[in-house]
Design an enzyme around this catalytic site. Structure first.
Site, PDB file in Angstrom:
ATOM      1  CE  LYS A   8      36.575  -1.292  -2.464  1.00  0.00           C
ATOM      2  NZ  LYS A   8      37.643  -2.284  -2.424  1.00  0.00           N
ATOM      3  CB  ALA A  88      34.446  -9.932  -9.898  1.00  0.00           C
ATOM      4  N   GLY A  89      36.329  -6.717  -9.669  1.00  0.00           N
ATOM      5  CA  GLY A  89      37.683  -6.193  -9.867  1.00  0.00           C
ATOM      6  C   GLY A  89      38.324  -5.649  -8.617  1.00  0.00           C
ATOM      7  CG  MET A  91      38.488  -1.228  -8.527  1.00  0.00           C
ATOM      8  SD  MET A  91      38.964  -0.172  -9.875  1.00  0.00           S
ATOM      9  CE  MET A  91      39.166   1.405  -9.041  1.00  0.00           C
ATOM     10  CB  ALA A  96      29.518   1.560  -6.782  1.00  0.00           C
ATOM     11  CG  ASP A 128      33.349  -2.629   0.151  1.00  0.00           C
ATOM     12  OD1 ASP A 128      33.853  -2.524   1.280  1.00  0.00           O
ATOM     13  OD2 ASP A 128      33.832  -3.303  -0.761  1.00  0.00           O
TER      14      ASP A 128
HETATM   15  P1  ATP Z   1      34.566  -5.662  -3.616  1.00  0.00           P
HETATM   16  O1  ATP Z   1      35.676  -4.757  -4.044  1.00  0.00           O
HETATM   17  O2  ATP Z   1      33.467  -4.970  -2.853  1.00  0.00           O
HETATM   18  O3  ATP Z   1      35.017  -6.920  -2.985  1.00  0.00           O
HETATM   19  P2  ATP Z   1      34.326  -6.341  -6.369  1.00  0.00           P
HETATM   20  O4  ATP Z   1      34.518  -4.995  -6.982  1.00  0.00           O
HETATM   21  O5  ATP Z   1      35.496  -7.266  -6.384  1.00  0.00           O
HETATM   22  O6  ATP Z   1      33.791  -6.145  -4.927  1.00  0.00           O
HETATM   23  P3  ATP Z   1      31.784  -6.525  -7.663  1.00  0.00           P
HETATM   24  O7  ATP Z   1      31.987  -5.907  -8.994  1.00  0.00           O
HETATM   25  O8  ATP Z   1      31.077  -5.759  -6.641  1.00  0.00           O
HETATM   26  O9  ATP Z   1      33.161  -7.077  -7.084  1.00  0.00           O
HETATM   27  O10 ATP Z   1      31.037  -7.897  -7.966  1.00  0.00           O
HETATM   28  C1  ATP Z   1      31.180  -9.087  -7.247  1.00  0.00           C
HETATM   29  C2  ATP Z   1      30.065 -10.030  -7.695  1.00  0.00           C
HETATM   30  O11 ATP Z   1      28.808  -9.465  -7.312  1.00  0.00           O
HETATM   31  C3  ATP Z   1      29.972 -10.178  -9.207  1.00  0.00           C
HETATM   32  O12 ATP Z   1      30.693 -11.287  -9.652  1.00  0.00           O
HETATM   33  C4  ATP Z   1      28.495 -10.304  -9.475  1.00  0.00           C
HETATM   34  O13 ATP Z   1      28.102 -11.646  -9.647  1.00  0.00           O
HETATM   35  C5  ATP Z   1      27.793  -9.777  -8.224  1.00  0.00           C
HETATM   36  N1  ATP Z   1      26.978  -8.546  -8.437  1.00  0.00           N
HETATM   37  C6  ATP Z   1      25.798  -8.305  -7.901  1.00  0.00           C
HETATM   38  N2  ATP Z   1      25.313  -7.103  -8.266  1.00  0.00           N
HETATM   39  C7  ATP Z   1      26.210  -6.551  -9.080  1.00  0.00           C
HETATM   40  C8  ATP Z   1      26.267  -5.313  -9.763  1.00  0.00           C
HETATM   41  N3  ATP Z   1      25.289  -4.422  -9.701  1.00  0.00           N
HETATM   42  N4  ATP Z   1      27.383  -5.062 -10.493  1.00  0.00           N
HETATM   43  C9  ATP Z   1      28.376  -5.984 -10.546  1.00  0.00           C
HETATM   44  N5  ATP Z   1      28.352  -7.173  -9.943  1.00  0.00           N
HETATM   45  C10 ATP Z   1      27.290  -7.465  -9.190  1.00  0.00           C
END
Ligand code: ATP
Length: 290
Positions: A8, A88-89, A91, A96, A128
């Site tokens: 997203k 942790a980007g 998205m 997801a 999310d």
């Molecule tokens: P959001 O946009 O919801 O704030 P994000 O996209 O910034 O999240 P995610 O990729 O969801 O961040 O990951 C955040 C943290 O969650 C990662 O650093 C990781 O340690 C942990 N994590 C747990 N499960 C997963 C997964 N299936 N894929 C990626 N990261 C995961």
């Protein structure tokens, strides 16, 4: 059982005052884009996870594992995650994967849960997760988990500039609070942007680009100064809109057309302001069996 699930981008992320439970009241317009993770669920006597990306946790802290436990405590499954959504980007890649695991396990175990029921369980895992099940474009209020679909027309072409390393979502919210306190900014109750909803209903990409809002952007830039240059570069290259995606550090650019998006990718890659750049379109449906 393989499920494909989209990333997203937030078209509006308005952050209100902090609530008593420590979360912020949000108005969060989610938009699902065609960057997909895939989660395959197969029989196993315990819950285990494998992933092609070294940065994804493989224990009970993996959100897909937590989703399987939440759906049917005590049941085993092997979850294989193919990661395309940046980690942790900003998205919502972890959310997801949780959504995909819910759909995959529901089918594998023949549980017959409805999407509404899965969304309810998903909401206990992270704010999310319900949107990753729903897809399309939707506004989330509260912590972001109460969702209402938003009317849209047309297809929007996006470019995502991927950064090295991630940003922690709680740290970005913390920085947002710190900036607000330091500047004495009056934090107003967030409301849905009328110019944004009109642009989406009209299918007007130019108006949409001008209406994109992310209250977390100053905090993300403060924690990662280089994002300023990345956003400026995209604007100079003619993006209709440029913003940090969620809590960052991925930057999102709205292009005029599919062709313009491809040109933007080439230019951004050549400019050295990001690790890589990819195109995607939206809106796309939520988690679905392939
Ligand atoms: P959001 O946009 O919801 O704030 P994000 O996209 O910034 O999240 P995610 O990729 O969801 O961040 O990951 C955040 C943290 O969650 C990662 O650093 C990781 O340690 C942990 N994590 C747990 N499960 C997963 C997964 N299936 N894929 C990626 N990261 C995961």
């Amino acid at each position: 059982m393989t499920v494909r699930v989209p990333a997203k981008v937030n078209l509006q992320l308005s952050v209100g005052p902090i609530r008593d439970d420590g979360f912020h009241d949000l108005v969060n317009v989610f938009h699902a884009v065609s960057l997909f993770d895939e989660v395959t669920a197969s029989e196993s006597d315990r819950v285990e996870v494998v992933c092609d990306h070294a940065d994804v946790p493989l224990g009970d802290d993996n959100l897909a594992v937590r989703a399987a436990h939440a759906l049917a405590p005590g049941r085993g499954v092997r979850l294989e995650i193919v990661k395309n959504i940046p980690i942790a980007g900003g998205m919502a890649g972890g959310s997801a994967d949780a959504a995909a695991a819910l759909v995959a396990c529901n089918a594998l175990w023949n549980l017959g849960r409805t999407t509404e029921e899965l969304m309810e369980i998903g909401g206990t895992l992270g704010s999310d997760v319900p949107f990753a099940l729903l897809g399309g474009t939707a506004v989330g209020t509260g912590k972001g988990e109460h969702l209402t679909p938003v009317e849209t027309s047309g297809v929007y072409h996006w470019v995502f500039a991927l950064a090295d390393g991630g940003l922690s979502t709680p740290k970005v919210y913390g920085e947002c609070d710190r900036i607000r306190e330091a500047t004495g900014e009056q934090v107003v109750w967030p409301t849905l942007s009328e110019s944004l909803t009109k642009a989406l209903a009209d299918g007007n990409a130019e108006a949409l680009g001008a209406s994109l809002v992310n209250d977390l952007q100053p905090a993300a830039i403060m924690l990662r100064r280089s994002l300023h240059r990345t956003l400026d570069e995209g604007r100079e290259l003619g993006a209709l809109g440029a913003l940090v995606s969620g809590s960052g550090p991925t930057c999102a650019f709205l292009a005029e057309s599919e062709m313009h998006a491809r040109e933007l990718v080439v230019s951004l890659r050549g400019s050295g302001v990001c690790r890589d750049a990819v195109t995607a379109h939206g809106p796309v449906p939520g988690a679905a069996i392939v």
